[in-house]
Design an enzyme around this catalytic site. Structure first.
Site, PDB file in Angstrom:
ATOM      1  N   PRO A 277       0.830  -1.197   0.108  1.00  0.00           N
ATOM      2  CA  PRO A 277      -0.051   0.128  -0.180  1.00  0.00           C
ATOM      3  C   PRO A 277       0.825   1.226  -0.201  1.00  0.00           C
ATOM      4  O   PRO A 277       0.433   2.336  -0.529  1.00  0.00           O
ATOM      5  CB  PRO A 277      -0.792   0.030   1.247  1.00  0.00           C
ATOM      6  N   LYS A 281      -0.760   3.355  -4.526  1.00  0.00           N
ATOM      7  CA  LYS A 281      -0.983   3.051  -6.048  1.00  0.00           C
ATOM      8  C   LYS A 281      -1.976   2.011  -6.464  1.00  0.00           C
ATOM      9  O   LYS A 281      -2.376   1.865  -7.808  1.00  0.00           O
ATOM     10  CB  LYS A 281       0.721   2.642  -6.728  1.00  0.00           C
ATOM     11  N   TYR A 369       4.386   9.855  -7.634  1.00  0.00           N
ATOM     12  CA  TYR A 369       3.412  10.020  -6.392  1.00  0.00           C
ATOM     13  C   TYR A 369       2.015  10.561  -7.192  1.00  0.00           C
ATOM     14  O   TYR A 369       0.969  10.112  -6.824  1.00  0.00           O
ATOM     15  CB  TYR A 369       3.794  10.649  -5.168  1.00  0.00           C
TER      16      TYR A 369
HETATM   17  C1  DHB Z   1      -3.626   6.054   2.352  1.00  0.00           C
HETATM   18  C2  DHB Z   1      -2.984   4.466   2.049  1.00  0.00           C
HETATM   19  C3  DHB Z   1      -1.760   4.403   1.441  1.00  0.00           C
HETATM   20  O1  DHB Z   1      -1.155   3.309   1.233  1.00  0.00           O
HETATM   21  C4  DHB Z   1      -0.933   5.626   1.225  1.00  0.00           C
HETATM   22  O2  DHB Z   1       0.188   5.392   0.725  1.00  0.00           O
HETATM   23  C5  DHB Z   1      -1.644   6.954   1.596  1.00  0.00           C
HETATM   24  C6  DHB Z   1      -3.006   7.055   1.793  1.00  0.00           C
HETATM   25  C7  DHB Z   1      -5.134   6.000   2.723  1.00  0.00           C
HETATM   26  O3  DHB Z   1      -5.833   4.782   2.807  1.00  0.00           O
HETATM   27  O4  DHB Z   1      -5.523   6.869   2.938  1.00  0.00           O
END
Ligand code: DHB
Length: 375
Positions: A277, A281, A369
Site C-alpha cells: 500500500p 498505487k 506519487y
Molecule cells: C492511504 C493509503 C496509503 O497506502 C497511502 O500511501 C496513502 C494514503 C490511505 O488509505 O489514505
C-alpha cells in the site's frame, strides 16, 4: 470504471459483482487518487461529488525520526492528488451505472470462465440461487487477486513475479480530526506509521506491525501510544484521538502476473498485479489499466482494429512495473527491516536524507506519487 468507459464508447457490458452493494459502498479501502485518475472521473462526468467532498492535496510530509520534510508535489510537478476514498468512487460509478439502467448484478458468484482460446468466452455464475451462463465477446477479469479471472488463465501462460515483505500494516479509521492537513509518512526506529484522512473529522492511520500479527494484541490504547510515538514531531505535535470505528491488518506483497491477456480473457487491476500500500498505487493502477483497455476495446468493437488490444498487455505492464517499482521503493525507504545490517540501515538513512534534501531526489518521489502518464 471499465463498464462506464465502455458505455461511453457504445460497447455493451454486464458487470458481475460478488458482494452486496452496501458492502462495496462502505468498505474502507484506498484513499488517494492520482492527478490523472481524478481528471478521468471529471472527464466522464462523475467528478462533481469528488470536487465537493474530496480534499485536493499539493504536498505530502515525510517525517524522519521526528524531523518533518514537506515534498511540494505541485511545486515540483504542477499536479496535485485528491484524497477521496475508493468506496466513494465506487458509489459514484454504481449510481451512474444504475441511472442508465445497464446490467450490474450484485451478489453474483463467479464459477468459471471457459472458451477463452476458442473465441467463445462464457462465464458461469450463480445469482438469485440459479446457475446462469453469459456468452461474451470478451471477458475482463477485474475481480481482484483471489477472483476467477486470473485463475482462468490457461495453464503455463502466466509468469508470476513476486516479493513479500517482513511486515504488515495495522490500519484504523477513527472519528478524529486529521493529524495534519497533508498526509504524513513517518520513518521511525520503532517502525513506519502513516497519518491519512477520509474527511475533516475522519482519520485513517496505519502502523507497521509484524507480518502475522494478531489484532487482539492491539487494544485501542496501544494503537494510540504507538501512533503518538512514531508520528511525534520534534517541533511539537499533538495527535488528535477519537473513537476507532474500523481496524484491520493488511499483508504486504508485490505480485505481477504476465501477460495480462490470453485469447478472449484480459486481466486488470489486482487480478493482474498487487502492490504494497505504501504510495497508494493500487486503485490508481487499476484505473490506468482500464483506461488503456477501454480504448483498446473501443477500437476493436467500433472498427475491428485489434492493434491496441493486441498491445494491451505490453502497454499496461510497462506502466504497472513502474508503479510496482515505486511502491516497492517507498516501502523499502520508509519501513524498519529487522534483518537490515547496520550498513543497510545507514544506506536507508542516506536515501531518506537524499529525498528530503535534494530537489532531484524529491522530484523522483513527487513525479511517481502524482502518477506517471497512462498508456
Ligand atoms: C492511504 C493509503 C496509503 O497506502 C497511502 O500511501 C496513502 C494514503 C490511505 O488509505 O489514505
Amino acid at each position: 470504471m471499465l463498464g462506464h468507459l465502455l458505455h461511453l464508447a457504445g460497447v455493451d457490458s454486464v458487470i458481475l459483482e460478488t458482494h452486496t452493494r452496501a458492502h462495496v459502498e462502505s468498505r474502507i479501502r484506498a484513499g488517494v487518487m492520482e492527478h490523472q485518475a481524478a481528471e478521468l472521473l471529471r472527464a466522464i462526468g462523475l467528478g462533481a461529488r469528488m470536487d465537493r467532498e474530496g480534499l485536493p492535496h499539493h504536498g505530502v510530509v515525510l517525517r524522519v525520526n521526528g524531523a518533518s520534510h514537506r515534498i511540494d508535489l505541485t511545486g515540483l510537478t504542477g499536479k496535485s492528488i485528491m484524497v477521496y476514498g475508493q468506496h466513494e468512487v465506487l458509489r459514484d460509478l454504481i449510481a451512474a451505472r444504475l441511472a442508465v439502467g445497464l446490467p450490474l448484478l450484485f451478489e453474483a458468484e463467479g464459477l468459471a470462465i471457459d472458451g477463452i482460446l476458442a473465441d467463445a468466452p462464457r462465464i458461469s455464475f450463480r445469482h438469485d440461487n440459479r446457475v446462469q451462463t453469459l456468452d461474451c465477446d470478451i471477458v475482463a477479469g477485474c475481480d481482484g487477486f483471489h477472483g476467477i479471472g486470473r485463475a482462468a488463465m490457461p495453464a503455463g501462460v502466466l509468469n508470476a513475479f513476486e516479493c513479500s515483505y517482513p511486515f504488515g500494516w495495522l490500519g484504523i479509521l477513527a472519528e478524529a480530526a486529521p493529524a495534519n492537513d497533508e498526509l504524513v509518512y513517518a520513518s521511525h526506529g520503532a517502525g513506519f506509521a502513516l497519518a491519512s484522512m477520509r474527511g475533516p473529522t475522519l482519520s485513517r492511520l496505519y502502523l507497521q506491525v509484524p507480518p502475522d500479527e494478531d489484532l487482539a494484541q492491539w487494544p485501542d490504547a496501544r494503537i494510540w501510544d504507538e501512533l503518538r510515538l512514531r508520528l511525534a514531531d520534534a517541533a511539537g505535535f499533538a495527535l488528535p484521538e477519537g473513537p476507532i470505528r474500523q481496524k484491520g491488518i493488511t499483508a504486504m506483497r508485490s505480485y505481477v502476473g504476465e501477460p495480462m491477456r490470453a485469447g478472449r480473457l484480459v486481466l486488470a487491476g489486482d487480478a493482474a498485479h498487487i502492490v504494497p500500500p505504501t504510495g497508494a498505487k493500487g486503485m490508481n493502477l487499476a484505473v490506468a489499466d482500464v483506461t488503456v483497455l477501454a480504448r483498446a476495446l473501443d477500437a476493436w468493437f467500433a472498427r475491428g482494429d485489434a492493434r491496441l488490444l493486441d498491445a494491451y498487455s505490453d502497454t499496461a505492464l510497462r506502466r504497472a512495473w513502474k508503479a510496482e517499482r515505486f511502491s516497492w521503493w517507498m516501502t523499502s525507504l520508509l519501513h524498519r527491516f529487522a534483518q537490515h545490517t547496520p550498513f543497510e540501515r545507514r544506506i536507508q538513512q542516506a536515501e531518506l536524507d537524499y529525498v528530503t534534501s535534494s530537489p532531484v531526489g524529491a522530484m523522483a518521489l513527487a513525479e511517481n506519487y502524482v502518477g506517471l502518464p497512462v498508456g
